[in-house]
Design a protein around this motif. Structure first.
Motif, PDB file in Angstrom:
ATOM      1  N   HIS A 193      15.865   1.852  14.544  1.00 12.06           N
ATOM      2  CA  HIS A 193      15.568   3.050  13.758  1.00 12.06           C
ATOM      3  C   HIS A 193      16.822   3.912  13.666  1.00 12.06           C
ATOM      4  O   HIS A 193      17.602   3.999  14.619  1.00 12.06           O
ATOM      5  CB  HIS A 193      14.448   3.843  14.427  1.00 12.06           C
ATOM      6  CG  HIS A 193      13.160   3.078  14.559  1.00 12.06           C
ATOM      7  ND1 HIS A 193      12.409   2.709  13.468  1.00 12.06           N
ATOM      8  CD2 HIS A 193      12.501   2.603  15.658  1.00 12.06           C
ATOM      9  CE1 HIS A 193      11.326   2.042  13.880  1.00 12.06           C
ATOM     10  NE2 HIS A 193      11.367   1.963  15.197  1.00 12.06           N
ATOM     11  N   ILE A 194      17.022   4.550  12.537  1.00 13.97           N
ATOM     12  CA  ILE A 194      18.184   5.415  12.343  1.00 13.97           C
ATOM     13  C   ILE A 194      17.842   6.822  12.822  1.00 13.97           C
ATOM     14  O   ILE A 194      16.810   7.378  12.454  1.00 13.97           O
ATOM     15  CB  ILE A 194      18.621   5.410  10.869  1.00 13.97           C
ATOM     16  CG1 ILE A 194      19.166   4.025  10.524  1.00 13.97           C
ATOM     17  CG2 ILE A 194      19.671   6.488  10.603  1.00 13.97           C
ATOM     18  CD1 ILE A 194      19.572   3.846   9.080  1.00 13.97           C
ATOM     19  N   ALA A 195      18.702   7.367  13.662  1.00 11.90           N
ATOM     20  CA  ALA A 195      18.448   8.669  14.278  1.00 11.90           C
ATOM     21  C   ALA A 195      18.262   9.752  13.213  1.00 11.90           C
ATOM     22  O   ALA A 195      18.889   9.731  12.148  1.00 11.90           O
ATOM     23  CB  ALA A 195      19.602   9.045  15.207  1.00 11.90           C
ATOM     24  N   ARG A 201      15.682  -8.092   4.656  1.00  8.24           N
ATOM     25  CA  ARG A 201      14.807  -7.220   3.861  1.00  8.24           C
ATOM     26  C   ARG A 201      14.367  -5.973   4.607  1.00  8.24           C
ATOM     27  O   ARG A 201      14.352  -4.876   4.047  1.00  8.24           O
ATOM     28  CB  ARG A 201      13.599  -8.048   3.404  1.00  8.24           C
ATOM     29  CG  ARG A 201      12.574  -7.257   2.592  1.00  8.24           C
ATOM     30  CD  ARG A 201      11.414  -6.781   3.444  1.00  8.24           C
ATOM     31  NE  ARG A 201      10.432  -6.029   2.689  1.00  8.24           N
ATOM     32  CZ  ARG A 201       9.421  -5.381   3.233  1.00  8.24           C
ATOM     33  NH1 ARG A 201       9.253  -5.404   4.558  1.00  8.24           N
ATOM     34  NH2 ARG A 201       8.562  -4.707   2.489  1.00  8.24           N
ATOM     35  N   ASP A 202      14.001  -6.088   5.883  1.00 10.67           N
ATOM     36  CA  ASP A 202      13.414  -4.958   6.598  1.00 10.67           C
ATOM     37  C   ASP A 202      14.411  -3.812   6.785  1.00 10.67           C
ATOM     38  O   ASP A 202      14.092  -2.641   6.539  1.00 10.67           O
ATOM     39  CB  ASP A 202      12.875  -5.403   7.956  1.00 10.67           C
ATOM     40  CG  ASP A 202      11.713  -6.377   7.816  1.00 10.67           C
ATOM     41  OD1 ASP A 202      11.169  -6.510   6.701  1.00 10.67           O
ATOM     42  OD2 ASP A 202      11.351  -7.014   8.829  1.00 10.67           O
ATOM     43  N   SER A 226       6.797  -4.474   9.026  1.00  7.01           N
ATOM     44  CA  SER A 226       7.966  -4.135   9.834  1.00  7.01           C
ATOM     45  C   SER A 226       7.889  -2.704  10.350  1.00  7.01           C
ATOM     46  O   SER A 226       7.744  -1.756   9.563  1.00  7.01           O
ATOM     47  CB  SER A 226       9.244  -4.285   9.004  1.00  7.01           C
ATOM     48  OG  SER A 226      10.337  -3.684   9.659  1.00  7.01           O
ATOM     49  N   PRO A 227       8.021  -2.501  11.668  1.00 12.36           N
ATOM     50  CA  PRO A 227       8.054  -1.137  12.209  1.00 12.36           C
ATOM     51  C   PRO A 227       9.215  -0.318  11.654  1.00 12.36           C
ATOM     52  O   PRO A 227       9.081   0.901  11.488  1.00 12.36           O
ATOM     53  CB  PRO A 227       8.207  -1.352  13.723  1.00 12.36           C
ATOM     54  CG  PRO A 227       7.695  -2.723  13.979  1.00 12.36           C
ATOM     55  CD  PRO A 227       8.046  -3.512  12.748  1.00 12.36           C
ATOM     56  N   LEU A 228      10.340  -0.966  11.366  1.00  8.52           N
ATOM     57  CA  LEU A 228      11.472  -0.250  10.775  1.00  8.52           C
ATOM     58  C   LEU A 228      11.076   0.383   9.450  1.00  8.52           C
ATOM     59  O   LEU A 228      11.438   1.531   9.159  1.00  8.52           O
ATOM     60  CB  LEU A 228      12.648  -1.205  10.544  1.00  8.52           C
ATOM     61  CG  LEU A 228      13.451  -1.691  11.739  1.00  8.52           C
ATOM     62  CD1 LEU A 228      14.556  -2.636  11.262  1.00  8.52           C
ATOM     63  CD2 LEU A 228      14.054  -0.519  12.502  1.00  8.52           C
ATOM     64  N   VAL A 229      10.332  -0.374   8.672  1.00  3.48           N
ATOM     65  CA  VAL A 229       9.905   0.108   7.362  1.00  3.48           C
ATOM     66  C   VAL A 229       8.834   1.178   7.508  1.00  3.48           C
ATOM     67  O   VAL A 229       8.899   2.243   6.880  1.00  3.48           O
ATOM     68  CB  VAL A 229       9.393  -1.067   6.497  1.00  3.48           C
ATOM     69  CG1 VAL A 229       8.785  -0.556   5.189  1.00  3.48           C
ATOM     70  CG2 VAL A 229      10.543  -2.031   6.212  1.00  3.48           C
ATOM     71  N   ARG A 230       7.849   0.919   8.341  1.00  2.53           N
ATOM     72  CA  ARG A 230       6.770   1.903   8.503  1.00  2.53           C
ATOM     73  C   ARG A 230       7.312   3.247   8.988  1.00  2.53           C
ATOM     74  O   ARG A 230       6.906   4.304   8.495  1.00  2.53           O
ATOM     75  CB  ARG A 230       5.725   1.394   9.508  1.00  2.53           C
ATOM     76  CG  ARG A 230       4.965   0.158   9.054  1.00  2.53           C
ATOM     77  CD  ARG A 230       3.660  -0.017   9.809  1.00  2.53           C
ATOM     78  NE  ARG A 230       3.804  -0.110  11.252  1.00  2.53           N
ATOM     79  CZ  ARG A 230       4.108  -1.216  11.923  1.00  2.53           C
ATOM     80  NH1 ARG A 230       4.346  -2.340  11.256  1.00  2.53           N
ATOM     81  NH2 ARG A 230       4.188  -1.213  13.246  1.00  2.53           N
ATOM     82  N   ALA A 253      -3.913   6.806  15.766  1.00  2.00           N
ATOM     83  CA  ALA A 253      -4.979   6.076  16.443  1.00  2.00           C
ATOM     84  C   ALA A 253      -4.870   4.561  16.240  1.00  2.00           C
ATOM     85  O   ALA A 253      -5.436   3.786  17.020  1.00  2.00           O
ATOM     86  CB  ALA A 253      -6.337   6.567  15.937  1.00  2.00           C
ATOM     87  N   HIS A 254      -4.127   4.161  15.232  1.00  8.36           N
ATOM     88  CA  HIS A 254      -4.036   2.739  14.908  1.00  8.36           C
ATOM     89  C   HIS A 254      -2.642   2.148  15.074  1.00  8.36           C
ATOM     90  O   HIS A 254      -2.477   0.930  15.070  1.00  8.36           O
ATOM     91  CB  HIS A 254      -4.499   2.494  13.462  1.00  8.36           C
ATOM     92  CG  HIS A 254      -5.925   2.851  13.224  1.00  8.36           C
ATOM     93  ND1 HIS A 254      -6.340   4.108  12.810  1.00  8.36           N
ATOM     94  CD2 HIS A 254      -7.066   2.106  13.349  1.00  8.36           C
ATOM     95  CE1 HIS A 254      -7.642   4.127  12.681  1.00  8.36           C
ATOM     96  NE2 HIS A 254      -8.120   2.926  12.998  1.00  8.36           N
ATOM     97  N   GLU A 255      -1.622   2.995  15.252  1.00  6.22           N
ATOM     98  CA  GLU A 255      -0.245   2.507  15.336  1.00  6.22           C
ATOM     99  C   GLU A 255       0.141   2.210  16.783  1.00  6.22           C
ATOM    100  O   GLU A 255      -0.067   3.036  17.671  1.00  6.22           O
ATOM    101  CB  GLU A 255       0.719   3.571  14.765  1.00  6.22           C
ATOM    102  CG  GLU A 255       2.184   3.190  14.814  1.00  6.22           C
ATOM    103  CD  GLU A 255       2.497   1.919  14.039  1.00  6.22           C
ATOM    104  OE1 GLU A 255       2.957   0.952  14.700  1.00  6.22           O
ATOM    105  OE2 GLU A 255       2.277   1.881  12.810  1.00  6.22           O
ATOM    106  N   ASP A 256       0.702   1.011  17.018  1.00 11.17           N
ATOM    107  CA  ASP A 256       1.074   0.661  18.386  1.00 11.17           C
ATOM    108  C   ASP A 256       2.590   0.587  18.611  1.00 11.17           C
ATOM    109  O   ASP A 256       3.033   0.395  19.735  1.00 11.17           O
ATOM    110  CB  ASP A 256       0.450  -0.686  18.789  1.00 11.17           C
ATOM    111  CG  ASP A 256       0.843  -1.823  17.847  1.00 11.17           C
ATOM    112  OD1 ASP A 256       1.652  -1.592  16.924  1.00 11.17           O
ATOM    113  OD2 ASP A 256       0.319  -2.939  18.043  1.00 11.17           O
ATOM    114  N   ASP A 257       3.386   0.748  17.554  1.00  9.26           N
ATOM    115  CA  ASP A 257       4.841   0.741  17.740  1.00  9.26           C
ATOM    116  C   ASP A 257       5.313   2.153  18.102  1.00  9.26           C
ATOM    117  O   ASP A 257       5.005   3.124  17.389  1.00  9.26           O
ATOM    118  CB  ASP A 257       5.544   0.274  16.466  1.00  9.26           C
ATOM    119  CG  ASP A 257       7.054   0.232  16.624  1.00  9.26           C
ATOM    120  OD1 ASP A 257       7.578  -0.768  17.141  1.00  9.26           O
ATOM    121  OD2 ASP A 257       7.712   1.232  16.253  1.00  9.26           O
TER     122      ASP A 257
END
Length: 381
Positions: free
Chosen positions: A234-236, A307-308, A338-342, A366-370
């Motif tokens: 992830h970009i800061a 892509r991600d 992709s967590p990077l994208v989300r 409630a649904h995100e685990d990353d």
């Protein structure tokens, strides 16, 4: 590339003139020669830079430190290094695109074919000629090898390393691709180029993320080129706004150099920008799946980031665009695999439609685990 011939001595002007002519015929715009031991200060500078962690996550820089620091460590038989430059000057100012916030800014060097392939094939052609003419042993390198090309090129006289740490040429400005031929020949060396930066600091002041701690020093961890190409996570937050619409690389410090007034458009057509890569719409890029991404960037170095990471960068540009009409496309990426994208979709939504983002935050958490994506939602809740 090897032959069975042992070291030879060939410093004659006739050979050197023929070598220059062959290199120009192969498409190179400038060629100089330097002795293998011409940059004795390089190992210490590299060691200090690595010790300060300024290479970021580019672990291969540390892993190859010993071979990178001295050409004769990489290949002990090296006597001379032929350094060649190929002009990739653009036909327009790349900074103009930064004002078109609905468009993606791709670094000049990546708007057509991957230069590594083209430069290396031309290097091999020149190297084959040198072997045939002298029987010498040679090896060719482009910048994927552990070679400190910029200080070597400066020592050879192609130009000088500017305050932005890139090579600056009086003839081609900041727009040169570099390649080198290591050889067992002892070829008459050229003289190093003087530094002509003077009191100018345009390149330093132009950097959006203050990646230069001081002149002639780069902290890659703050460089947009590093962040958009090399950085895998992830970009800061502190770098997202300064990135603007730069989705692959950054030309700012190169483009503002006053020596570019002498630069010319690349004569090699493979370095002319493909029309679809000059100013692509962010709205089109963000919808790419992996297959579409690979097809669109076929032959381009952009494809190497995957892509991600690419969509991560595009979403940051969308978040900076101010284009509320792009919100539906951002929403579509909230469920990306992709967590990077989300994560960057969450950030972009917060920038363009903060109310909508806050409304979605509780259910999303409630649904995100990353953990990285969760942090983005928590910032909005």
């Amino acid at each position: 590339m090897r032959t069975s011939t042992s070291d030879s001595k060939a410093g004659g002007r006739d050979l050197k003139a023929a070598l220059v002519a062959e290199a120009r015929e192969a498409g190179f715009d400038i060629i100089r020669v330097v002795r293998a031991d011409a940059v004795p200060e390089a190992p210490g500078r590299l060691r200090e830079w690595l010790a300060e962690g300024r290479h970021g996550s580019m672990g291969w820089m540390a892993e190859t430190e010993e071979r990178r620091a001295r050409p004769t460590t990489l290949w002990p038989d090296t006597r001379s290094i032929v350094v060649l430059g190929m002009n990739y000057g653009p036909d327009e100012n790349p900074l103009d695109l930064l004002e078109r916030r609905d468009r993606a800014a791709i670094s000049v060097y990546a708007r057509n074919r991957d230069y590594h392939d083209l430069v290396k094939s031309r290097l091999k052609r020149v190297a084959r000629w040198l072997v045939g003419a002298t029987g010498a042993d040679v090896k060719v390198f482009v910048d994927t090898a552990p070679v400190m090309e910029k200080p070597i090129a400066a020592a050879a006289g192609l130009g000088w390393q500017g305050k932005h740490t890139n090579l600056v040429s009086r003839e081609f400005g900041s727009w040169l691709f570099l390649g080198s031929i290591f050889t067992t020949l002892e070829i008459e060396p050229d003289e190093a180029h003087e530094d002509h930066c003077g009191a100018c600091r345009r390149c330093l002041d132009a950097c959006p993320t203050q990646a230069f701690p001081q002149p002639y020093q780069l902290d890659a961890r703050r460089c947009i080129s590093y962040l958009t190409i090399e950085h895998k996570g992830h970009i800061a937050l502190e770098f997202r706004k300064p990135m603007g619409n730069r989705i692959y690389g950054c030309d700012d410090c190169l483009a503002v150099c006053p020596w570019n007034k002498f630069a010319q458009q690349a004569r090699e057509s493979a370095f002319h920008a493909r029309e679809e890569l000059r100013a692509p719409l962010l709205a089109e890029l963000v919808a790419f799946d992996d297959a579409a991404f690979r097809a669109f960037f076929s032959g381009s170095p952009v494809k190497r980031v995957g892509r991600d990471r690419f969509i991560r960068n595009v979403l940051i540009a969308i978040g900076n665009s101010g284009e509320v009409a792009l919100v539906p496309l951002v929403l579509a990426r909230l469920g990306d695999g992709s967590p990077l994208v989300r994560a960057m979709a969450v950030w972009a939504l917060g920038e363009l439609a903060p109310g909508e983002a806050r409304n979605r935050a509780t259910d999303a958490l409630a649904h995100e685990d990353d953990e990285g994506v969760r942090e983005e939602w928590q910032r909005l809740s």
